[in-house]
Every structure is written in structure tokens, then in C-alpha cells.
Design a protein around this motif. Structure first.
Motif, PDB file in Angstrom:
ATOM      1  N   UNK A   1       0.855  -1.193   0.000  1.00  0.00           N
ATOM      2  CA  UNK A   1       0.000   0.000   0.000  1.00  0.00           C
ATOM      3  C   UNK A   1       0.890   1.242   0.000  1.00  0.00           C
ATOM      4  N   UNK A   2       0.755   2.117  -0.962  1.00  0.00           N
ATOM      5  CA  UNK A   2       1.634   3.291  -1.023  1.00  0.00           C
ATOM      6  C   UNK A   2       1.447   4.205   0.193  1.00  0.00           C
ATOM      7  N   UNK A   3       2.530   4.814   0.637  1.00  0.00           N
ATOM      8  CA  UNK A   3       2.481   5.748   1.762  1.00  0.00           C
ATOM      9  C   UNK A   3       2.026   7.127   1.259  1.00  0.00           C
ATOM     10  N   UNK A   4       1.753   8.065   2.167  1.00  0.00           N
ATOM     11  CA  UNK A   4       1.303   9.394   1.724  1.00  0.00           C
ATOM     12  C   UNK A   4       2.312  10.114   0.828  1.00  0.00           C
ATOM     13  N   UNK A   5       3.607   9.947   1.104  1.00  0.00           N
ATOM     14  CA  UNK A   5       4.618  10.592   0.244  1.00  0.00           C
ATOM     15  C   UNK A   5       4.479  10.093  -1.192  1.00  0.00           C
ATOM     16  N   UNK A   6       4.349   8.773  -1.351  1.00  0.00           N
ATOM     17  CA  UNK A   6       4.258   8.199  -2.696  1.00  0.00           C
ATOM     18  C   UNK A   6       2.938   8.583  -3.355  1.00  0.00           C
ATOM     19  N   UNK A   7       1.850   8.602  -2.575  1.00  0.00           N
ATOM     20  CA  UNK A   7       0.560   9.013  -3.148  1.00  0.00           C
ATOM     21  C   UNK A   7       0.621  10.469  -3.610  1.00  0.00           C
ATOM     22  N   UNK A   8       1.271  11.319  -2.804  1.00  0.00           N
ATOM     23  CA  UNK A   8       1.385  12.733  -3.187  1.00  0.00           C
ATOM     24  C   UNK A   8       2.179  12.857  -4.490  1.00  0.00           C
ATOM     25  N   UNK A   9       3.275  12.091  -4.580  1.00  0.00           N
ATOM     26  CA  UNK A   9       4.085  12.131  -5.808  1.00  0.00           C
ATOM     27  C   UNK A   9       3.253  11.700  -7.014  1.00  0.00           C
ATOM     28  N   UNK A  10       2.432  10.673  -6.814  1.00  0.00           N
ATOM     29  CA  UNK A  10       1.587  10.189  -7.922  1.00  0.00           C
ATOM     30  C   UNK A  10       0.587  11.262  -8.352  1.00  0.00           C
ATOM     31  N   UNK A  11      -0.047  11.898  -7.362  1.00  0.00           N
ATOM     32  CA  UNK A  11      -0.981  12.983  -7.692  1.00  0.00           C
ATOM     33  C   UNK A  11      -0.263  14.087  -8.470  1.00  0.00           C
ATOM     34  N   UNK A  12       0.930  14.426  -8.007  1.00  0.00           N
ATOM     35  CA  UNK A  12       1.609  15.607  -8.560  1.00  0.00           C
ATOM     36  C   UNK A  12       2.163  15.382  -9.953  1.00  0.00           C
ATOM     37  N   UNK A  13       2.363  14.113 -10.354  1.00  0.00           N
ATOM     38  CA  UNK A  13       2.909  13.898 -11.705  1.00  0.00           C
ATOM     39  C   UNK A  13       1.866  13.333 -12.665  1.00  0.00           C
ATOM     40  N   UNK A  14       0.616  13.210 -12.214  1.00  0.00           N
ATOM     41  CA  UNK A  14      -0.453  12.860 -13.154  1.00  0.00           C
ATOM     42  C   UNK A  14      -0.747  11.382 -13.305  1.00  0.00           C
ATOM     43  N   UNK A  15      -0.262  10.547 -12.374  1.00  0.00           N
ATOM     44  CA  UNK A  15      -0.591   9.108 -12.419  1.00  0.00           C
ATOM     45  C   UNK A  15      -2.126   8.974 -12.390  1.00  0.00           C
ATOM     46  N   UNK A  16      -2.644   8.123 -13.270  1.00  0.00           N
ATOM     47  CA  UNK A  16      -4.105   8.028 -13.419  1.00  0.00           C
ATOM     48  C   UNK A  16      -4.745   7.054 -12.432  1.00  0.00           C
ATOM     49  N   UNK A  17      -4.047   5.951 -12.144  1.00  0.00           N
ATOM     50  CA  UNK A  17      -4.595   4.913 -11.269  1.00  0.00           C
ATOM     51  C   UNK A  17      -3.440   4.209 -10.578  1.00  0.00           C
ATOM     52  N   UNK A  18      -3.737   3.615  -9.434  1.00  0.00           N
ATOM     53  CA  UNK A  18      -2.702   2.845  -8.734  1.00  0.00           C
ATOM     54  C   UNK A  18      -3.336   1.618  -8.095  1.00  0.00           C
ATOM     55  N   UNK A  19      -2.541   0.557  -8.034  1.00  0.00           N
ATOM     56  CA  UNK A  19      -2.981  -0.695  -7.411  1.00  0.00           C
ATOM     57  C   UNK A  19      -1.930  -1.125  -6.389  1.00  0.00           C
ATOM     58  N   UNK A  20      -2.350  -1.835  -5.365  1.00  0.00           N
ATOM     59  CA  UNK A  20      -1.387  -2.436  -4.433  1.00  0.00           C
ATOM     60  C   UNK A  20      -1.792  -3.881  -4.160  1.00  0.00           C
ATOM     61  N   UNK A  21      -0.803  -4.698  -3.784  1.00  0.00           N
ATOM     62  CA  UNK A  21      -1.074  -6.118  -3.495  1.00  0.00           C
ATOM     63  C   UNK A  21      -1.225  -6.366  -2.004  1.00  0.00           C
ATOM     64  N   UNK A  22      -0.313  -5.808  -1.212  1.00  0.00           N
ATOM     65  CA  UNK A  22      -0.341  -6.022   0.252  1.00  0.00           C
ATOM     66  C   UNK A  22      -0.839  -4.739   0.918  1.00  0.00           C
TER      67      UNK A  22
END
Ligand SMILES: Nc1nc2[nH]cnc2c(=O)[nH]1
Length: 159
Positions: free
Chosen positions: A87-108
Motif C-alpha cells: 500500500x503506497x504511503x502518503x509521500x508516494x501518493x502525493x508524488x503520484x498525484x503531482x505527476x499525473x498518475x491516473x490509477x494505482x494498485x497495491x497487493x499487500x
């Protein structure tokens, strides 16, 4: 004849992210891997490198985003998808938002990680509090006479 669809499935891309995590762990790193893909093709991969690089921001997702951005030669990853082993942490989620990632998935999930000290739920809990209630105080502190930095940037016409 119609062209063959070479797009990898979400399941295949996630399998790769988890395989990266396992390889990283077996090589002495932390058990996190991530893949950035566009339209079912791998753009870049990343593993958690915080121990080897002495860089606390070197999470698997951040590393994958950095490599993807370099591979594409631009700082935006609009429309790309992230497959993260954990599960991505808030830092990684923020980075994804800021660079335009459209969707994200996690396994654990964070629940999966909790017994092993691999959950970032506590950071999410902090981020959900108002700034004055967080354990890390954030306060405005502008030096006397400081003004106009952003206006100067805009006037210079920088990207
Ligand atoms: N998803 C994820 N969670 C982490 N928690 C600590 N490091 C990481 C990482 O690289 N990825």
C-alpha cells in the motif's frame, strides 16, 4: 489481420511488482517493488532503496516514478498506472498525484504490513489531522522584507 494486443494485464503487471519486491528483499533490501506502466507496457520499475542509498525517500514507488520520468524525458506521467507491491504511503501518493498518475494498485495492504512494522497507516493518521494537531508542527515563517519570489518566477517566464 488486426495487430496483436501486446498490452500486459493488471494482474501480470502486479505480479512483476511483487517479484521485484521479493528479489529486493532477498538481496538485502526492504520488501517493496513498483512498476509504472502506460497502456499495459512497462515504462519503469523501482524497488525500495532506502537502506542502500541512505535516502529515506527512495521508496519503490518514488524510484519507479523517477525512472519513468527519466525514461520519458519529462516530469509528468499523465495517464500512467502504478502497480505497487505494498500500500503506497502518503509521500508516494502525493508524488503520484503531482505527476499525473491516473490509477494505482497495491497487493499487500497496510493491515497485512502492520504485524511486521511495514504499515504506513500511522502517517496517514497524522496527515488527516489539522496541521496544528500533527506531531510535526508546520508553521509559516517569512523573513522580514521577503516578498515577490513567485512573482519574479512568473515574470521570468520559467516553466
Ligand atoms: N508501499 C511502500 N511502502 C513502504 N513503506 C516503507 N517503504 C515503502 C515502500 O517502498 N513502498
Amino acid at each position: 489481420m488486426p495487430a496483436e494486443d501486446t498490452r500486459l494485464t493488471d494482474a501480470a503487471l502486479m505480479r512483476e511488482a511483487v517479484a521485484l519486491a521479493r528479489d529486493n528483499m532477498r538481496g538485502g533490501g526492504r520488501p517493496f517493488g513498483a512498476v509504472v506502466a502506460f497502456e499495459g507496457q512497462v515504462v519503469a520499475r523501482g524497488v525500495n532503496e532506502i537502506l542502500a542509498s541512505h535516502d529515506p525517500t527512495a521508496h519503490a514507488e518514488i524510484q519507479a516514478i523517477r525512472h519513468a520520468s527519466r525514461a520519458l524525458g519529462r516530469p509528468r506521467l499523465d495517464g500512467c498506472v502504478v502497480y505497487a507491491s505494498g500500500h503506497p504511503c502518503p509521500m508516494c501518493m502525493a508524488a503520484m498525484h503531482m505527476c499525473g498518475i491516473a490509477r494505482a494498485f497495491y497487493a499487500y495492504s497496510n493491515e497485512d504490513g502492520e504485524p511486521y512494522g511495514l504499515s504506513t497507516a500511522a502517517v496517514y493518521a497524522q496527515m488527516a489531522l489539522p496541521p496544528e494537531g500533527q506531531s510535526l508542527p508546520l508553521r509559516a515563517l517569512r523573513p522580514d522584507g521577503e516578498d515577490g519570489l513567485y512573482a519574479e518566477w512568473q515574470a521570468a517566464g520559467r516553466p
